[in-house]
Design an enzyme around this catalytic site. Structure first.
Site, short mmCIF file in Angstrom:
data_model
loop_
_atom_site.label_atom_id
_atom_site.label_comp_id
_atom_site.label_asym_id
_atom_site.label_seq_id
_atom_site.Cartn_x
_atom_site.Cartn_y
_atom_site.Cartn_z
N ASP A 170 2.91 -1.71 -10.05
CA ASP A 170 4.08 -2.29 -9.38
C ASP A 170 3.99 -3.82 -9.43
O ASP A 170 4.61 -4.52 -8.64
CB ASP A 170 4.14 -1.81 -7.93
CG ASP A 170 5.51 -2.03 -7.30
OD1 ASP A 170 6.50 -2.04 -8.05
OD2 ASP A 170 5.59 -2.20 -6.07
N GLY B 36 0.77 -1.23 0.00
CA GLY B 36 0.00 0.00 0.00
C GLY B 36 0.80 1.28 0.00
O GLY B 36 0.22 2.37 0.10
N ASP C 74 -4.84 -5.97 -5.98
CA ASP C 74 -3.74 -6.90 -5.76
C ASP C 74 -4.29 -8.28 -5.44
O ASP C 74 -5.40 -8.41 -4.91
CB ASP C 74 -2.85 -6.43 -4.60
CG ASP C 74 -1.44 -7.00 -4.69
OD1 ASP C 74 -1.30 -8.23 -4.62
OD2 ASP C 74 -0.48 -6.22 -4.83
N TRP D 163 2.42 2.86 -2.41
CA TRP D 163 2.10 3.76 -3.52
C TRP D 163 0.74 4.42 -3.30
O TRP D 163 0.57 5.62 -3.54
CB TRP D 163 2.14 3.01 -4.85
CG TRP D 163 3.53 2.85 -5.39
CD1 TRP D 163 4.71 2.99 -4.71
CD2 TRP D 163 3.88 2.52 -6.73
NE1 TRP D 163 5.77 2.77 -5.55
CE2 TRP D 163 5.29 2.48 -6.79
CE3 TRP D 163 3.15 2.24 -7.88
CZ2 TRP D 163 5.98 2.18 -7.97
CZ3 TRP D 163 3.84 1.94 -9.06
CH2 TRP D 163 5.24 1.92 -9.09
N LYS E 258 6.43 -1.00 -13.61
CA LYS E 258 7.73 -1.54 -13.22
C LYS E 258 8.08 -2.69 -14.14
O LYS E 258 7.24 -3.50 -14.49
CB LYS E 258 7.68 -2.04 -11.77
CG LYS E 258 8.99 -2.67 -11.32
CD LYS E 258 8.97 -3.01 -9.84
CE LYS E 258 8.13 -4.22 -9.52
NZ LYS E 258 8.20 -4.57 -8.08
N ASP F 131 -6.80 -11.41 -8.98
CA ASP F 131 -5.76 -11.55 -10.00
C ASP F 131 -6.11 -10.70 -11.21
O ASP F 131 -7.14 -10.93 -11.87
CB ASP F 131 -5.65 -13.03 -10.40
CG ASP F 131 -4.46 -13.32 -11.30
OD1 ASP F 131 -3.96 -12.39 -11.96
OD2 ASP F 131 -4.04 -14.49 -11.35
#
EC number: 2.1.1.166
Length: 247
Positions: free
Chosen positions: A153, A80, A108, A82, A193, A124
């Site tokens: 991320d 958490g 997430d 970000w 990322k 997912d």
């Protein structure tokens, strides 16, 4: 987000019944570096759940990504950090507790401790029903809200087999790009990322084909010995357009 939760070196040291002498040295070195990491100490001091907050902070301060009133989707949001950073940026100065000038939705596979003002979906990102939940979270009485900023991320559980790991990383970034194309405002921004290595050039090409401006970044908070890097795409474009790089 870890598509399949992976253990940190600390977890490996704790959970494995047998650790080689070399492995112990590696884990001790990692723990020493982690404990003495200035970003870890700063995160603890400033109340962030992870040092990763400072990666997004540098990207945001360099490019001016987050603005009042923005709708932000945080893919791979757990734990958490970000979302915490975005939450603070969207809180008006002097605002009462809980007041937020914008919207934040985190997603997430792993659970995330609640953050006031942040809607969270556990699931997912690769599954259609989870994407449907995200679509529903973006819906209002006036229709679907277009997203200003998508931050990702997400990272897969790495197997150590380069070709397989590269394919997993590429797939996640492709999904983030597809989501941005479908749900982001034309002048919106995507931050993902990824890792240098097999598949990196392919993803840069994908970004250049999708966004008007593309900027690779390695924030100071990214460890120097890590292949981790970030790609920023600003402004959705038509496929025929050319792409300049930010200076």
């Amino acid at each position: 987000m870890k598509v399949n939760p992976k253990n940190s070196p600390k977890d490996n040291l704790k959970d494995s019944p047998k650790v080689s002498a070399r492995g112990k040295k590696v884990n001790k070195a990692w723990l020493h570096d982690h404990i003495n990491d200035p970003y870890v100490k700063l995160a603890q001091k400033e109340g962030y759940r992870a040092r990763a907050a400072y990666k997004l902070k540098e990207i945001d301060e360099t490019l001016g990504l987050i603005k009042p009133g923005d709708c932000v989707v945080d893919l791979g949001s757990t734990p958490g950090a970000w979302s915490q950073y975005v939450r603070r940026k969207l809180s008006p100065t002097g605002a009462a507790a809980g007041e937020l000038n914008g919207r934040i939705i985190g997603l997430d596979m792993l659970p995330m401790e609640p953050i006031e003002g942040v809607a969270f979906i556990q699931g997912d990102f690769r599954e259609p029903e989870v994407l449907q939940k995200l679509e529903q979270a973006l819906a209002t009485d006036k229709g679907q809200v277009k997203v200003d900023l998508v931050i990702s991320d997400m990272a897969p559980n790495l197997s150590g087999i380069e070709s397989a790991d590269a394919a997993r990383i590429v797939h996640l970034v492709e999904l983030a790009v597809e989501f941005a194309q479908n749900r982001m405002k034309p002048d919106g921004t995507l931050v993902v990322k990824l890792f240098h290595g097999s598949g990196y050039d392919e993803l840069v090409k994908l970004f250049r084909a999708t966004f008007k401006v593309v900027k690779p970044m390695k924030p100071k908070a990214s460890r120097s010995n890590s292949s981790e890097t970030f790609l920023v795409g600003k402004g959705l474009k038509k496929r025929a357009e050319t792409v300049p790089e930010l200076a």
